[in-house]
Design a protein around this motif. Structure first.
Motif, PDB file in Angstrom:
ATOM      1  N   ARG A  40      -5.459  -2.694  -6.481  1.00  0.00           N
ATOM      2  CA  ARG A  40      -5.291  -3.536  -7.676  1.00  0.00           C
ATOM      3  C   ARG A  40      -6.495  -4.445  -7.874  1.00  0.00           C
ATOM      4  O   ARG A  40      -7.019  -4.577  -8.989  1.00  0.00           O
ATOM      5  CB  ARG A  40      -4.016  -4.378  -7.554  1.00  0.00           C
ATOM      6  CG  ARG A  40      -3.747  -5.257  -8.780  1.00  0.00           C
ATOM      7  CD  ARG A  40      -2.759  -6.360  -8.473  1.00  0.00           C
ATOM      8  NE  ARG A  40      -3.296  -7.321  -7.519  1.00  0.00           N
ATOM      9  CZ  ARG A  40      -4.161  -8.295  -7.839  1.00  0.00           C
ATOM     10  NH1 ARG A  40      -4.605  -8.409  -9.076  1.00  0.00           N
ATOM     11  NH2 ARG A  40      -4.591  -9.142  -6.920  1.00  0.00           N
ATOM     12  N   LYS A  41      -6.959  -5.075  -6.793  1.00  0.00           N
ATOM     13  CA  LYS A  41      -8.101  -5.983  -6.901  1.00  0.00           C
ATOM     14  C   LYS A  41      -9.350  -5.252  -7.377  1.00  0.00           C
ATOM     15  O   LYS A  41     -10.072  -5.731  -8.251  1.00  0.00           O
ATOM     16  CB  LYS A  41      -8.365  -6.644  -5.544  1.00  0.00           C
ATOM     17  CG  LYS A  41      -7.344  -7.682  -5.139  1.00  0.00           C
ATOM     18  CD  LYS A  41      -7.696  -8.307  -3.793  1.00  0.00           C
ATOM     19  CE  LYS A  41      -6.688  -9.369  -3.406  1.00  0.00           C
ATOM     20  NZ  LYS A  41      -7.010  -9.971  -2.074  1.00  0.00           N
ATOM     21  N   GLN A  42      -9.604  -4.096  -6.786  1.00  0.00           N
ATOM     22  CA  GLN A  42     -10.795  -3.338  -7.163  1.00  0.00           C
ATOM     23  C   GLN A  42     -10.720  -2.875  -8.609  1.00  0.00           C
ATOM     24  O   GLN A  42     -11.706  -2.992  -9.357  1.00  0.00           O
ATOM     25  CB  GLN A  42     -10.959  -2.123  -6.245  1.00  0.00           C
ATOM     26  CG  GLN A  42     -12.129  -1.220  -6.620  1.00  0.00           C
ATOM     27  CD  GLN A  42     -12.419  -0.179  -5.560  1.00  0.00           C
ATOM     28  OE1 GLN A  42     -13.135  -0.433  -4.607  1.00  0.00           O
ATOM     29  NE2 GLN A  42     -11.861   1.010  -5.714  1.00  0.00           N
ATOM     30  N   ALA A  43      -9.559  -2.365  -9.015  1.00  0.00           N
ATOM     31  CA  ALA A  43      -9.399  -1.890 -10.386  1.00  0.00           C
ATOM     32  C   ALA A  43      -9.498  -3.033 -11.386  1.00  0.00           C
ATOM     33  O   ALA A  43     -10.078  -2.887 -12.469  1.00  0.00           O
ATOM     34  CB  ALA A  43      -8.059  -1.174 -10.532  1.00  0.00           C
ATOM     35  N   MET A  44      -8.944  -4.193 -11.031  1.00  0.00           N
ATOM     36  CA  MET A  44      -8.998  -5.347 -11.924  1.00  0.00           C
ATOM     37  C   MET A  44     -10.431  -5.799 -12.135  1.00  0.00           C
ATOM     38  O   MET A  44     -10.840  -6.113 -13.267  1.00  0.00           O
ATOM     39  CB  MET A  44      -8.159  -6.493 -11.341  1.00  0.00           C
ATOM     40  CG  MET A  44      -7.998  -7.659 -12.287  1.00  0.00           C
ATOM     41  SD  MET A  44      -7.065  -7.180 -13.767  1.00  0.00           S
ATOM     42  CE  MET A  44      -7.252  -8.642 -14.773  1.00  0.00           C
TER      43      MET A  44
END
Length: 482
Positions: free
Chosen positions: A148-152
């Motif tokens: 989630r962090k990377q995609a965000m």
């Protein structure tokens, strides 16, 4: 200011898109359910396009009330797609949603959206570039916190800013070179312009090379760390898989060679996605045709993995190291060499040696085993919390080292096509630097084309150069309402 820049930048690209696409976007208004299907408290129905205002007015003045809800209006260009848009937030019953979609379908000029069409309109409208589109897709499909962090970060422009910086600098270099070609003899063009741009190009190569040298961390985090559990027959690989996944995934028997095929299972460890693969026991000599095929598949799985968990019997490991005066590293290398594996395919892979069945060791043997460096210890048979928790903590730390921590300052490459285009970009720049030597009077115009080719590689990543093949791949996994 950044918002204004994105619109300005995209307008130049928008004019290069095919007329069929731009006309279709300009003439049609689309609608779809954007929230999940099924009964829920609230459902969101999205509308976007030039007739959105007409659709909104049509539905709110109907004589028959469909539902009581909330309407949000987003005038162009301050919407996700850049067009006039609205959202109907209604009660999430199947009947209400069906009635709303039916009513919208009867409004002239409206049609149901196709998969990913809202996001595609945002892309063609210059609201987001292709890396942000793919980041949004990854965010929709993210299953762990680290994903989630990377995609965000990617969906909000972390990678876009890096690539756009290189794009601008390559444009500037190409412009300076072409100005030098066209006007050097007629105008007051500085003599060192070529020297300065070659310095800039070497700096760009260095920056891209550092970006590429990321050990595929972003791709592993996006796709899951492919983890092969390998070792000799009956060493406890299937029991280990069941233990670490906390459910009965693989069949466990006292008979050596029970596992013949690859058994895969995906799990979340500390926010990191892991794709475990339990494999057939590796040994050199067997006449069983089915087992031979299992061993062949195990070797292929091992060579294609990101992480190799090499399980060994704790007693056998202690005995071998003591008898041969080996280190754990030497034992590991010797074991893998005996299996006739392609050594080149193991270069750079992370291999973790795990001593299993420590419940069978005496206190003295266990003490000796814990003093060996780079060995994790475990018992797959009814492990206690004192044994399992330290092992799991070490395993999560290992995953963190492999995948890294996504940051806005150092965004990672998340797709193989980014890596391919960046490598080609370096190749084109390097060809230019190798070919261009003013003292031997080269064909400067031909050399300049190398810079334009390098620029196109970056633009293929961000979507400034249109490619239907790339766009089809990017948007195919989007849901209808996005």
């Amino acid at each position: 200011m950044n918002h204004v820049y994105k619109i300005t930048r995209s307008c130049k690209y928008f004019t290069r898109c095919s007329s069929n696409i731009t006309n279709a976007l300009a003439d049609s208004t689309i609608f779809s359910l954007s929230s999940g299907y099924g009964k829920c408290g609230v459902s969101v129905i999205r509308v976007s396009g030039p007739r959105t205002s007409h659709a909104l007015q049509t539905l709110v003045v109907t004589k028959e009330i469909i539902d009581k809800g909330l309407v949000l209006w987003f005038p162009a260009p301050a919407s996700f797609t850049g067009e006039d848009s609205c959202e109907f937030q209604v009660h999430g019953s199947l009947a209400v949603v069906a009635a709303m979609l039916d009513a919208l379908g009867k409004v002239p000029g409206l049609r149901p959206a196709t998969a990913g069409e809202f996001t595609k309109r945002a892309f063609y409208g210059g609201k987001i570039d292709l890396t942000e589109v793919e980041g949004l897709a990854d965010l929709i499909h993210a299953e762990t916190e680290a994903q989630r962090k990377q995609a965000m970060l990617q969906s909000t422009g972390a990678l876009s800013r890096v690539y756009d910086n290189w794009r601008k600098r390559l444009i500037r270099c190409a412009a300076h070179l072409e100005a030098y070609i066209d006007f050097a003899e007629e105008e007051n063009i500085e003599d060192d312009v070529v020297l300065q741009l070659t310095k800039e190009l070497r700096l760009i190569i260095t920056e891209i090379t550092v970006h590429l040298n990321d050990q595929r961390q972003g791709e592993m985090l996006r796709n899951g760390v492919r983890t092969a559990i390998v070792g000799a027959p009956n060493v406890g690989k299937s029991s280990f898989l069941n233990m670490i996944c906390q459910r009965e995934i693989a069949i466990v028997t006292p008979i050596a060679g029970t596992t013949r095929d690859i058994i895969e299972s995906t799990h979340n460890f500390g926010g990191y996605p892991v794709v475990f693969a339990d494999t057939a026991g590796l040994r050199k000599h067997t006449k069983d045709v089915v087992e031979l095929e299992g061993i062949s598949r195990a070797k292929e799985c091992l060579q294609n993995s990101d992480l190799i968990l090499l399980l060994t019997d704790a007693r056998e490991l202690l005995q071998n190291i003591s008898t041969n005066e080996q280190s754990a590293q030497n034992y590991q290398s010797t074991y893998l060499q005996q299996l006739d594996l392609d050594a080149n395919k193991l270069v750079g892979k992370r291999i973790q040696l795990i001593a299993n069945k420590i419940d069978l060791l005496s206190s003295a043997e266990l003490q000796k085993l814990t003093q060996i460096d780079n060995v994790l210890t475990i018992t797959s048979k009814q492990p206690s919390a004192d044994v399992a928790q330290p092992f799991l903590a070490h395993f999560e730390k290992l995953l963190c080292e492999l995948c890294g921590q996504p940051t806005a300052e150092h965004p990672r490459i998340t797709h193989a096509r980014y890596r391919q285009q960046l490598e080609r970009c370096i190749e084109h720049i390097q060809i230019f630097l190798n070919e261009y030597a003013p003292d031997i009077f080269p064909d400067t115009a031909i050399s300049a084309q190398k810079l334009r080719n390098a620029l196109k590689c970056i633009e293929r990543i961000t979507g400034h150069v249109s490619s239907d093949d790339i766009l089809d791949v990017v948007f195919k996994d989007f849901c209808i309402g996005k």
